[in-house]
Design a protein around this motif. Structure first.
Motif, mmCIF file in Angstrom:
data_model
loop_
_atom_site.group_PDB
_atom_site.id
_atom_site.type_symbol
_atom_site.label_atom_id
_atom_site.label_comp_id
_atom_site.label_asym_id
_atom_site.label_seq_id
_atom_site.Cartn_x
_atom_site.Cartn_y
_atom_site.Cartn_z
ATOM 1 N N GLN A 152 -0.240 2.070 3.131
ATOM 2 C CA GLN A 152 0.569 1.170 3.336
ATOM 3 C C GLN A 152 -0.123 -0.053 2.898
ATOM 4 O O GLN A 152 -0.691 -1.110 3.815
ATOM 5 C CB GLN A 152 1.053 0.627 4.932
ATOM 6 N N PHE A 153 -0.203 -0.357 1.638
ATOM 7 C CA PHE A 153 -0.709 -1.514 1.228
ATOM 8 C C PHE A 153 -0.335 -2.725 1.506
ATOM 9 O O PHE A 153 1.225 -2.681 1.587
ATOM 10 C CB PHE A 153 -1.003 -1.444 -0.589
ATOM 11 N N THR A 154 -0.655 -3.891 1.448
ATOM 12 C CA THR A 154 -0.028 -5.195 2.025
ATOM 13 C C THR A 154 -0.331 -6.387 0.937
ATOM 14 O O THR A 154 0.347 -7.137 1.268
ATOM 15 C CB THR A 154 -0.433 -5.676 3.306
ATOM 16 N N SER A 155 -1.109 -6.090 -0.112
ATOM 17 C CA SER A 155 -1.419 -7.148 -0.980
ATOM 18 C C SER A 155 -1.860 -6.266 -2.302
ATOM 19 O O SER A 155 -2.347 -5.180 -2.267
ATOM 20 C CB SER A 155 -2.575 -8.115 -0.442
ATOM 21 N N MET A 156 -1.658 -7.084 -3.325
ATOM 22 C CA MET A 156 -1.994 -6.496 -4.725
ATOM 23 C C MET A 156 -3.615 -6.706 -4.719
ATOM 24 O O MET A 156 -4.162 -6.050 -5.625
ATOM 25 C CB MET A 156 -1.268 -7.449 -6.040
ATOM 26 N N ASP A 157 -4.072 -7.349 -3.766
ATOM 27 C CA ASP A 157 -5.695 -7.512 -3.753
ATOM 28 C C ASP A 157 -6.290 -6.070 -3.344
ATOM 29 O O ASP A 157 -7.427 -5.958 -3.812
ATOM 30 C CB ASP A 157 -6.011 -8.530 -2.586
ATOM 31 N N GLN A 158 -5.241 -5.253 -2.751
ATOM 32 C CA GLN A 158 -5.737 -3.820 -2.491
ATOM 33 C C GLN A 158 -5.598 -2.948 -3.656
ATOM 34 O O GLN A 158 -6.210 -1.834 -3.263
ATOM 35 C CB GLN A 158 -5.087 -3.243 -1.206
#
Length: 266
Positions: free
Chosen positions: A125-131
């Motif tokens: 469950q990624f929450t940001s493109m930073d991940q």
């Protein structure tokens, strides 16, 4: 030596040429045509229809030829987890994982278990493109932003990014900064299912070399028989969301079940 080649999009006929025993080229190939249903690509948000997988496998196992050998796989480092393609409904994930394992270990061919399948891992469950370090996903994201909102673009990335299968496995105590907090727990029940099925496959060559005969291929059903030297196994797979009455026949005993219904009869 043992060789397997990635051969996307070349079709069965070319695969027969590449892997034909008499040609002494590749031993097997990874054909990716079964990883998406027709008309869809990896970034599409849709529910994968296991009836397509059944029909695909029947076609290949029937027509590929005895001098060619199939690879059987669902996941690799370039795709999100198959279980999430089938459904995002977490209450069905465990049943689907067991179903996929049963088919993988009882169909004719060589099973390839991608790291994490045997642990019951799902998409993250990624929450940001930073991940997301996936270069391909970053490129798609930039393209999507030209025609949709950030929320819509990120939703498409979540659906198809390769990042889901590139996070360090659960036994790693320390994750990179960009993946902190993404650790999943190993599902021991799924691990035990894989151990049991691998044990069955090693114990009886019928699951490896036996003939393959389809008994039922109606919608949401995949029932087939594996036979060798007098041994017979019936594998009954429910591909849908509704419960169905399992295959029952005199002379067979249940040797493995993923739930309350019979799955493999011998």
């Amino acid at each position: 030596a043992f060789s397997v080649g990635e051969t996307p999009g070349i079709g069965m006929k070319m695969c027969q040429l590449v892997t034909g025993e008499e040609r002494k080229e590749l031993d097997m190939v990874f054909s990716f045509d079964h990883l998406e249903t027709p008309g869809h690509v990896r970034m599409d948000d849709y529910e994968y229809d296991l009836n397509y997988y059944r029909d695909y496998m029947i076609d290949w196992l029937t027509n590929y030829g005895n001098n060619c050998w199939m690879s059987i796989f669902y996941n690799n480092h370039d795709n999100p987890r198959m279980v999430n393609k089938i459904t995002e409904d977490v209450q069905h994930h465990e049943a689907i994982m067991k179903l996929l394992a049963v088919m993988q270990m009882t169909l004719k061919g060589t099973p390839f278990i991608f790291q994490g399948d045997e642990m019951g891992l799902t998409n993250y469950q990624f929450t940001s493109m930073d991940q997301v370090t996936d270069v391909e996903a970053k490129g798609y994201y930039a393209e999507y932003l030209e025609k949709m909102s950030e929320k819509e673009a990120f939703a498409k990335i979540l659906t198809g990014t390769r990042e889901h299968t590139r996070v360090l496995l659960p036994w790693n105590e320390k994750l990179p900064v960009y993946h902190e907090g993404l650790k999943q727990e190993i599902r021991e029940e799924i691990t035990e299912v894989y151990k049991t099925l691998i044990g069955l496959r090693h114990a009886d060559p019928t699951f490896v070399y036996g003939t393959f005969d389809v008994i039922n291929k109606e919608k949401d059903r995949f029932v087939y028989k594996r036979s060798l030297d007098g041994a017979e196994y019936i594998v009954d797979c429910n591909l849908g969301k509704q419960q169905k009455k399992a295959f029952v026949s005199d002379g067979y005993n249940c040797i493995f079940t993923t739930g309350t219904e019979h799955d493999i009869l011998a």
